[in-house]
Write a protein that holds these residues in place. Sequence first.
Motif, PDB file in Angstrom:
ATOM      1  N   PHE A 257     -31.599  55.090 126.567  1.00  0.00           N
ATOM      2  CA  PHE A 257     -32.693  54.584 125.873  1.00  0.00           C
ATOM      3  C   PHE A 257     -32.251  54.005 124.492  1.00  0.00           C
ATOM      4  N   ARG A 258     -32.071  53.625 124.365  1.00  0.00           N
ATOM      5  CA  ARG A 258     -31.885  53.093 122.924  1.00  0.00           C
ATOM      6  C   ARG A 258     -32.883  52.392 121.618  1.00  0.00           C
ATOM      7  N   ASP A 259     -33.518  53.245 121.048  1.00  0.00           N
ATOM      8  CA  ASP A 259     -34.233  53.142 120.059  1.00  0.00           C
ATOM      9  C   ASP A 259     -34.060  52.111 119.283  1.00  0.00           C
ATOM     10  N   GLN A 260     -35.712  50.955 119.751  1.00  0.00           N
ATOM     11  CA  GLN A 260     -34.997  49.688 118.425  1.00  0.00           C
ATOM     12  C   GLN A 260     -35.854  49.619 117.326  1.00  0.00           C
ATOM     13  N   THR A 261     -36.418  50.467 116.479  1.00  0.00           N
ATOM     14  CA  THR A 261     -36.837  50.593 115.528  1.00  0.00           C
ATOM     15  C   THR A 261     -36.136  50.209 114.765  1.00  0.00           C
ATOM     16  N   GLU A 262     -34.781  50.305 114.736  1.00  0.00           N
ATOM     17  CA  GLU A 262     -34.182  50.213 113.552  1.00  0.00           C
ATOM     18  C   GLU A 262     -33.448  48.699 113.778  1.00  0.00           C
ATOM     19  N   VAL A 263     -33.559  48.244 114.948  1.00  0.00           N
ATOM     20  CA  VAL A 263     -32.812  46.750 115.458  1.00  0.00           C
ATOM     21  C   VAL A 263     -34.073  46.277 114.792  1.00  0.00           C
ATOM     22  N   GLU A 264     -35.196  46.712 114.783  1.00  0.00           N
ATOM     23  CA  GLU A 264     -36.607  45.483 114.662  1.00  0.00           C
ATOM     24  C   GLU A 264     -36.655  45.934 113.290  1.00  0.00           C
ATOM     25  N   HIS A 265     -35.887  46.096 112.864  1.00  0.00           N
ATOM     26  CA  HIS A 265     -36.120  46.511 110.938  1.00  0.00           C
ATOM     27  C   HIS A 265     -35.372  45.406 110.303  1.00  0.00           C
ATOM     28  N   VAL A 266     -33.758  45.169 111.243  1.00  0.00           N
ATOM     29  CA  VAL A 266     -33.240  44.636 111.010  1.00  0.00           C
ATOM     30  C   VAL A 266     -33.272  43.537 111.099  1.00  0.00           C
ATOM     31  N   ASN A 267     -33.744  43.199 112.533  1.00  0.00           N
ATOM     32  CA  ASN A 267     -33.878  41.342 112.696  1.00  0.00           C
ATOM     33  C   ASN A 267     -35.213  40.569 111.593  1.00  0.00           C
ATOM     34  N   GLU A 268     -36.343  41.897 111.143  1.00  0.00           N
ATOM     35  CA  GLU A 268     -37.295  41.417 110.313  1.00  0.00           C
ATOM     36  C   GLU A 268     -36.629  41.210 109.149  1.00  0.00           C
ATOM     37  N   GLU A 269     -35.630  42.111 108.153  1.00  0.00           N
ATOM     38  CA  GLU A 269     -34.560  41.390 107.162  1.00  0.00           C
ATOM     39  C   GLU A 269     -34.053  40.131 107.588  1.00  0.00           C
ATOM     40  N   LEU A 270     -32.886  39.902 108.295  1.00  0.00           N
ATOM     41  CA  LEU A 270     -32.356  39.082 108.534  1.00  0.00           C
ATOM     42  C   LEU A 270     -33.651  37.503 108.376  1.00  0.00           C
ATOM     43  N   ARG A 271     -34.526  37.697 109.244  1.00  0.00           N
ATOM     44  CA  ARG A 271     -36.207  37.123 109.686  1.00  0.00           C
ATOM     45  C   ARG A 271     -36.173  36.165 107.822  1.00  0.00           C
ATOM     46  N   LYS A 272     -35.932  37.697 107.318  1.00  0.00           N
ATOM     47  CA  LYS A 272     -36.562  37.466 106.005  1.00  0.00           C
ATOM     48  C   LYS A 272     -35.302  36.651 104.700  1.00  0.00           C
ATOM     49  N   ALA A 273     -34.515  36.805 105.297  1.00  0.00           N
ATOM     50  CA  ALA A 273     -33.679  36.226 104.651  1.00  0.00           C
ATOM     51  C   ALA A 273     -32.854  34.838 104.645  1.00  0.00           C
ATOM     52  N   LEU A 274     -33.081  34.428 106.269  1.00  0.00           N
ATOM     53  CA  LEU A 274     -32.751  33.015 106.715  1.00  0.00           C
ATOM     54  C   LEU A 274     -33.881  32.223 105.894  1.00  0.00           C
ATOM     55  N   GLU A 275     -35.384  32.775 105.774  1.00  0.00           N
ATOM     56  CA  GLU A 275     -36.089  31.699 105.453  1.00  0.00           C
ATOM     57  C   GLU A 275     -36.545  32.022 103.644  1.00  0.00           C
ATOM     58  N   SER A 276     -35.980  32.732 103.571  1.00  0.00           N
ATOM     59  CA  SER A 276     -34.938  32.435 101.719  1.00  0.00           C
ATOM     60  C   SER A 276     -34.351  31.896 101.108  1.00  0.00           C
ATOM     61  N   ALA A 277     -33.217  31.735 102.552  1.00  0.00           N
ATOM     62  CA  ALA A 277     -31.740  30.556 102.378  1.00  0.00           C
ATOM     63  C   ALA A 277     -32.668  29.508 102.403  1.00  0.00           C
ATOM     64  N   ARG A 278     -33.655  29.357 103.346  1.00  0.00           N
ATOM     65  CA  ARG A 278     -34.171  27.721 103.947  1.00  0.00           C
ATOM     66  C   ARG A 278     -34.853  27.922 102.521  1.00  0.00           C
ATOM     67  N   THR A 279     -35.284  28.094 102.295  1.00  0.00           N
ATOM     68  CA  THR A 279     -36.373  27.414 100.390  1.00  0.00           C
ATOM     69  C   THR A 279     -35.200  27.780  99.590  1.00  0.00           C
ATOM     70  N   LEU A 280     -34.413  27.740  98.746  1.00  0.00           N
ATOM     71  CA  LEU A 280     -33.299  27.866  98.131  1.00  0.00           C
ATOM     72  C   LEU A 280     -32.339  26.771  98.469  1.00  0.00           C
ATOM     73  N   ALA A 281     -31.997  26.325 100.598  1.00  0.00           N
ATOM     74  CA  ALA A 281     -31.158  25.269 100.236  1.00  0.00           C
ATOM     75  C   ALA A 281     -32.723  23.756  99.889  1.00  0.00           C
ATOM     76  N   ARG A 282     -33.826  24.510 100.150  1.00  0.00           N
ATOM     77  CA  ARG A 282     -34.327  22.650  99.719  1.00  0.00           C
ATOM     78  C   ARG A 282     -35.117  23.101  98.242  1.00  0.00           C
ATOM     79  N   THR A 283     -35.451  24.019  97.612  1.00  0.00           N
ATOM     80  CA  THR A 283     -35.557  23.571  96.332  1.00  0.00           C
ATOM     81  C   THR A 283     -35.073  23.776  95.388  1.00  0.00           C
ATOM     82  N   ASP A 284     -35.501  23.404  93.996  1.00  0.00           N
ATOM     83  CA  ASP A 284     -34.639  24.036  92.931  1.00  0.00           C
ATOM     84  C   ASP A 284     -35.145  25.387  92.487  1.00  0.00           C
ATOM     85  N   GLU A 285     -33.872  25.884  91.899  1.00  0.00           N
ATOM     86  CA  GLU A 285     -34.047  27.755  91.718  1.00  0.00           C
ATOM     87  C   GLU A 285     -34.806  27.796  90.963  1.00  0.00           C
TER      88      GLU A 285
END
Length: 177
Positions: free
Chosen positions: A93-121
């Motif tokens: 058994f491998r607990d996925q709680t932390e993996v899912e939390h990290v994936n959510e943080e990565l998703r948020k960081a990617l969305e933030s990077a996309r926003t920064l790449a397309r907008t004036d800060e």
Amino acid sequence: VIVTDHVGDITYVNPSAARIFLRDIPDMLGARIFHLFEECEGAESVATIVGRGERILNRRVAIRRSDGARVSALLSVTPMLSHGRTVRVIGLFRDQTEVEHVNEELRKALESARTLARTDEKTGLLNERAYREHLDRAIVLARRRGDALGVVIIDSNGLKQVNDTYSYAAGDIVIRE
């Protein structure tokens, strides 16, 4: 790691598995493994697959912790056979709680990077790259529909004076407006 006999009674639990389930090892020994996790709906049961002597790799299940919480885990199972019959089963058994939390943080960081790449800060307005993408799409759409398309360009004379007199923040407000 959890090991069971051929009917699913637990015969061995390592400390990591006990930690995932929030249980003491002695309390887990002899318990029925199928009481400790829930399978995904619609999937063929672990018992059926193991009964045929087949392995399972990384199947998502929900483990039942001693505090009543349901936690996402990946289950891999290997049946140990003797004369074609399952005599014991090794489950990982491998607990996925932390993996899912990290994936959510990565998703948020990617969305933030996309926003920064397309907008004036400073202004939050679309930058030149995003403007060109929007313009290209508008041109394609107008051609496809046979519509006319107009582009208005505004030259903001005097912006340097606003910045010098009132601050760059004031100039950013003028640009946004």
